[in-house]
Scaffold this active site. Structure first.
Site, PDB file in Angstrom:
ATOM      1  N   ASP A  92       0.813  -1.219   0.000  1.00  0.00           N
ATOM      2  CA  ASP A  92       0.000   0.000   0.000  1.00  0.00           C
ATOM      3  C   ASP A  92       0.851   1.276   0.000  1.00  0.00           C
ATOM      4  OD1 ASP A  92       0.753   0.451   2.616  1.00  0.00           O
ATOM      5  OD2 ASP A  92      -1.276   0.497   3.422  1.00  0.00           O
ATOM      6  N   ARG A 147     -10.659  14.332   2.611  1.00  0.00           N
ATOM      7  CA  ARG A 147     -10.480  12.972   3.127  1.00  0.00           C
ATOM      8  C   ARG A 147      -9.750  12.955   4.462  1.00  0.00           C
ATOM      9  NH1 ARG A 147      -9.164   9.127  -2.129  1.00  0.00           N
ATOM     10  NH2 ARG A 147     -11.185   9.446  -3.170  1.00  0.00           N
ATOM     11  N   ILE A 148      -8.819  13.884   4.637  1.00  0.00           N
ATOM     12  CA  ILE A 148      -8.106  13.957   5.919  1.00  0.00           C
ATOM     13  C   ILE A 148      -9.093  14.205   7.052  1.00  0.00           C
ATOM     14  CG2 ILE A 148      -6.555  15.423   7.292  1.00  0.00           C
ATOM     15  CD1 ILE A 148      -5.089  13.447   5.511  1.00  0.00           C
ATOM     16  N   PHE A 149     -10.027  15.115   6.826  1.00  0.00           N
ATOM     17  CA  PHE A 149     -10.993  15.434   7.873  1.00  0.00           C
ATOM     18  C   PHE A 149     -12.055  14.342   7.994  1.00  0.00           C
ATOM     19  CE2 PHE A 149      -8.986  19.524   7.496  1.00  0.00           C
ATOM     20  CZ  PHE A 149      -9.028  20.018   8.794  1.00  0.00           C
ATOM     21  N   GLU A 150     -12.375  13.672   6.913  1.00  0.00           N
ATOM     22  CA  GLU A 150     -13.353  12.590   6.972  1.00  0.00           C
ATOM     23  C   GLU A 150     -12.838  11.398   7.775  1.00  0.00           C
ATOM     24  OE1 GLU A 150     -15.947  13.139   2.831  1.00  0.00           O
ATOM     25  OE2 GLU A 150     -14.262  11.721   2.893  1.00  0.00           O
ATOM     26  N   ARG A 151     -11.558  11.056   7.600  1.00  0.00           N
ATOM     27  CA  ARG A 151     -11.056   9.885   8.327  1.00  0.00           C
ATOM     28  C   ARG A 151     -10.715  10.213   9.777  1.00  0.00           C
ATOM     29  NH1 ARG A 151      -5.349   8.277   5.387  1.00  0.00           N
ATOM     30  NH2 ARG A 151      -3.972   9.852   6.279  1.00  0.00           N
TER      31      ARG A 151
END
Length: 223
Positions: A92, A147-151
């Site tokens: 990954d 995405r940073i804030f979503e995760r």
């Protein structure tokens, strides 16, 4: 084959690697780090909090930890009597990408820091087989931020504003530097722009290429 999933932080590499692993049922998967890795998480917090004198030790830990895990995964793969000609190992992150982070985070240090890291990097990575192929998941900076804030990883969210310039510069150089590395080591790769694609579309595009890697049509996909 050994296939790396590459891309900026928040590009969705781990989830995408898991989808490929699920599709190719005899495959193995190697994650860059374990969510419960206390050493990594502590270093990451210190780095984003801009603690002094953690850059070189953090970057060194990342490359040595990755090399160790890679060797263990390859040994496990062979013990299971699997064959790289027909089975896959999904990574990954491309090991060479670790240098992108180091080059940026050490750029304001004395040049000997980067020179020392580079010597370590090249020595450790010389023991790791290059992937046969790389899939780069490309995202815009706006998608990265979303995405940073979503995760919701605390070290990233709580320190985002303080590190926004760093993230912007990292995003700006990431794909370009990846391509430079790929060209240098003659690594075939595919770039997938994922902003406007759903997971099924991205997976299908990748599988189509993987299935074509041993045919003459690979050049239609690999850049």
């Amino acid at each position: 084959m050994i296939i790396s999933i590459s891309g900026m932080i928040g590009a969705g590499k781990s989830c995408f690697a898991e989808r490929l692993h699920k599709h190719y049922t005899t495959s193995e998967i190697l994650h860059e780090f374990d969510e419960e890795d206390e050493v990594f998480n502590t270093y990451l917090n210190w780095f984003y909090e801009k603690k002094e004198n953690v850059e070189i030790s953090f970057q060194s830990y990342m490359v040595e930890n990755y090399a160790t895990k890679f060797s263990q995964k390859l040994e496990e793969f062979h013990k299971l009597k699997k064959d790289l000609k027909k089975d896959h190992i999904f990574l990954d992150r491309l090991p060479l990408e670790l240098y992108i982070f180091a080059r940026l985070s050490l750029k304001n240090k004395n040049k000997k820091y980067l020179e020392g890291y580079k010597a370590l990097f090249e020595e450790v990575l010389s023991k790791i087989a290059l992937p046969d192929f790389a899939i780069f998941l490309n995202i815009s900076f706006d998608t990265f931020k979303k995405r940073i804030f979503e995760r919701g990883r605390e070290s990233e969210v709580n320190n985002f504003e303080a590190n926004e310039d760093y993230f912007k510069e990292l995003h700006k150089i990431y794909l370009e530097t990846f391509k430079e590395f790929a060209t240098k080591v003659n690594l075939k790769y595919l770039v997938i722009d994922v902003d406007d694609k759903n997971p099924k579309e991205i997976l299908k595009e990748a599988i189509d290429v993987i299935e074509s890697l041993n045919s003459s049509t690979v050049q239609e996909f690999a850049r």
